[in-house]
Every structure is written in C-alpha cells, then in structure tokens.
Design a protein around this motif. Structure first.
Motif, mmCIF file in Angstrom:
data_model
loop_
_atom_site.group_PDB
_atom_site.id
_atom_site.type_symbol
_atom_site.label_atom_id
_atom_site.label_comp_id
_atom_site.label_asym_id
_atom_site.label_seq_id
_atom_site.Cartn_x
_atom_site.Cartn_y
_atom_site.Cartn_z
ATOM 1 N N ASP A 89 35.924 -54.727 -2.419
ATOM 2 C CA ASP A 89 34.864 -53.905 -1.830
ATOM 3 C C ASP A 89 34.143 -53.095 -2.896
ATOM 4 O OD1 ASP A 89 35.430 -54.843 0.700
ATOM 5 O OD2 ASP A 89 36.702 -53.147 1.250
ATOM 6 N N GLY B 96 41.721 -55.519 -1.239
ATOM 7 C CA GLY B 96 40.473 -55.278 -0.526
ATOM 8 C C GLY B 96 39.648 -54.184 -1.164
ATOM 9 N N ALA C 285 35.833 -50.102 2.726
ATOM 10 C CA ALA C 285 35.362 -51.113 3.675
ATOM 11 C C ALA C 285 34.182 -50.593 4.488
ATOM 12 C CB ALA C 285 36.504 -51.529 4.599
ATOM 13 N N ARG D 17 31.044 -50.371 2.209
ATOM 14 C CA ARG D 17 30.521 -51.731 1.990
ATOM 15 C C ARG D 17 29.806 -52.238 3.236
ATOM 16 N NH1 ARG D 17 33.933 -57.206 0.259
ATOM 17 N NH2 ARG D 17 32.165 -58.655 0.472
ATOM 18 N N ALA D 18 30.432 -52.087 4.401
ATOM 19 C CA ALA D 18 29.828 -52.567 5.648
ATOM 20 C C ALA D 18 28.502 -51.875 5.923
ATOM 21 C CB ALA D 18 30.802 -52.356 6.807
ATOM 22 N N HIS E 114 33.473 -57.656 7.502
ATOM 23 C CA HIS E 114 33.202 -56.270 7.139
ATOM 24 C C HIS E 114 32.375 -55.547 8.196
ATOM 25 C CE1 HIS E 114 34.794 -57.291 3.155
ATOM 26 N NE2 HIS E 114 35.043 -56.017 3.085
ATOM 27 N N TRP F 144 33.971 -53.020 10.464
ATOM 28 C CA TRP F 144 34.318 -51.682 9.987
ATOM 29 C C TRP F 144 33.261 -50.632 10.329
ATOM 30 C CZ3 TRP F 144 38.789 -49.890 8.064
ATOM 31 C CH2 TRP F 144 39.753 -50.834 7.685
ATOM 32 N N GLU G 39 25.914 -53.293 3.548
ATOM 33 C CA GLU G 39 25.555 -54.647 3.978
ATOM 34 C C GLU G 39 24.631 -54.603 5.186
ATOM 35 O OE1 GLU G 39 29.395 -57.251 2.405
ATOM 36 O OE2 GLU G 39 29.367 -56.524 4.481
#
Length: 272
Positions: free
Chosen positions: A44, A40, A246, A249-250, A3, A6, A253
C-alpha cells in the motif's frame, strides 16, 4: 481483499451514538495474520507513492489526513510506515503543539487553515484543530459556550475544504489505557527513549476518563457526511498501520488522479 472495500472501514456514521468502550482497541478482524498485514502495508505504501505522484502532476485536488489520539497512540509511527515510501515533494507533515502567542491572537482555526495542503499535495496533521475541543474541553482552556461553538465551526471549516477540492480523512487512534501504560513504561525503561517521555503525559493519563468523554463528544458532533471520522484499533501497531495504509490507498484510488494530457510529440525531440 479489494481496496475499495476499505472505504467504509471503521467509519463513524454521521449522527451515530458512540460507545468507545465497545470498540476493541485490539481488533484484528480485518487481517488474517500479522505477516500478511505487514506485506499489505509495504504494498500500500508503494501504491500511495504512485498515486501521490499522479495527484501532484494533476495539480487540482489535495488530500488531508488528520491523525488524532492520546500520547503513545502511534501518530508518528503511522506517518513513518504509511508515508515512508512517498516522495517528500508532495507530502507535508504538520505537528500541532500548544498555540503560540501569535496564533492565540487569531481565531483557533487560523493556524490550521495556513497548514492545509495545497492542490496536488497530501497534508498530514499530527494532532489538529481537534485539540481545541479535546484539551480545550478537559483543561478548561476556553469557556464552555466557546467550546460548544467550535464543533459547528469545525464542521463548516471542513466543508469549505472539501468543497474547495480537498478530501479529508480523519483517524482517531483508539488505544487502551493498559497499552498506553506499557508504552509509557517502555520509554522509561529504555534510556534511548527518555527524550520521548514527558511528565505532562502522566497528568493527561490521570484525566483518562475525561478525555474519553471529550473524544466521544467530538466523534458524535464532528463525524459528517463530507468528513467522517474513523476509529482505528491502535493497540496492535501493525494492525493500526495496515488499516490506515489500506484506507489512504483506497481513498486515493477513488480520487483517481490522472497525469495531465499534453501536446508534446516526444518522438520529434532528439536529446544530444
């Protein structure tokens, strides 16, 4: 695919010259197939829910997601699919229409600042302050010299947000004129969707080229190191949703929100 890969997806590099016509609205190069992309999105969305819970518990930072695009580009659909699994306590959606009389009595960013996410929350703008350099420019709602000032004012405003602990994600949903036409026709063909149809959409469609130019200027002037733009291919709804899910989420994170440490000794407490 990790991830973290992205984080730089679909970025408009600060200072870059933009040719919107060279960016394919049907691009699916990052997705092997539709089925895996949809899987996905689901994964996600669940991860975003968990990360948002940690963000809320941490209570120190926030995330602002800006969705900007022409009519039918999929702002509502994006919100539904990317954030549909997220608990409502820490996510707030703000749709921006024409400013009210009270809002017009203040500077153009007044209503925007009031809607920005509090610490621990995710704010989603369905349209945004960029209307004031898009519609404002195309429709001549403010003098040209005022429009020109707004680009720098927006950049300064977003820098204030970032320096105050808000991560800013900005997505332009890049839909083709042909696809927009199909979606508008779909609203006319389905009686259950007639409520979505607005004749004003056709007036804006007649100014397609003017809006594309306004978007180009916006991207070139307001994609900054602290709050860059991303141009998301939006002709394929599933690819649009998968890309944004994505990236969100990235980003979360990378923020790596943590549950706060406590001195609570749970083993010493008896629930009777």
């Amino acid at each position: 695919m990790a991830h973290s890969s992205w984080l730089d997806a679909f970025l408009v590099e600060p200072g870059a010259t933009i040719d919107l016509e060279a960016l394919d609205p049907r691009d699916r190069s990052r997705f092997p197939d539709e089925e895996s992309a949809r899987a996905g999105i689901e994964a996600d969305a669940k991860a975003i829910d968990d990360l948002q819970d940690r963000l809320y518990a941490e209570g120190r930072r926030s995330l602002l997601v800006v969705l900007q695009g022409t009519d039918t580009s999929g702002k509502d659909g994006t919100i539904r699919h990317v954030f549909g699994a997220t608990g409502p306590l820490g996510v707030h959606v703000h749709p921006f229409g024409p400013p009210s009389r009270e809002e017009l009595a203040h500077d153009f960013l007044w209503r925007i600042h009031r809607a920005c996410p509090a610490r621990g929350t995710i704010g989603i703008f369905n349209r945004s302050h960029y209307e004031d350099v898009l519609v404002g420019r195309v429709r001549g709602l403010a003098p040209p010299e005022v429009i020109e000032q707004r680009y720098a004012q927006i950049n300064d405003f977003e820098r204030l947000l970032v320096e105050s602990g808000t991560v800013v994600l900005k997505f332009m949903l890049n839909i083709s004129k042909a696809e927009q036409g199909k979606r508008l026709q779909g609203r006319l063909d389905d009686p259950a969707k007639h409520w979505k149809f607005n004749e004003g959409d056709l007036a804006d469609r007649a100014l397609w080229d003017e809006y594309r130019e306004a978007y180009r200027i916006m991207l070139e002037r307001c994609s900054t190191a602290h709050a860059p733009w991303r141009v998301i291919p939006a002709d394929r709804k599933w690819a649009r949703n998968a890309a944004i899910a994505a990236i969100v989420r990235a980003t979360l994170e990378a923020m790596d929100p943590r549950y706060p440490e406590t001195t609570l000794d749970a083993s010493s407490i008896v629930i009777r």
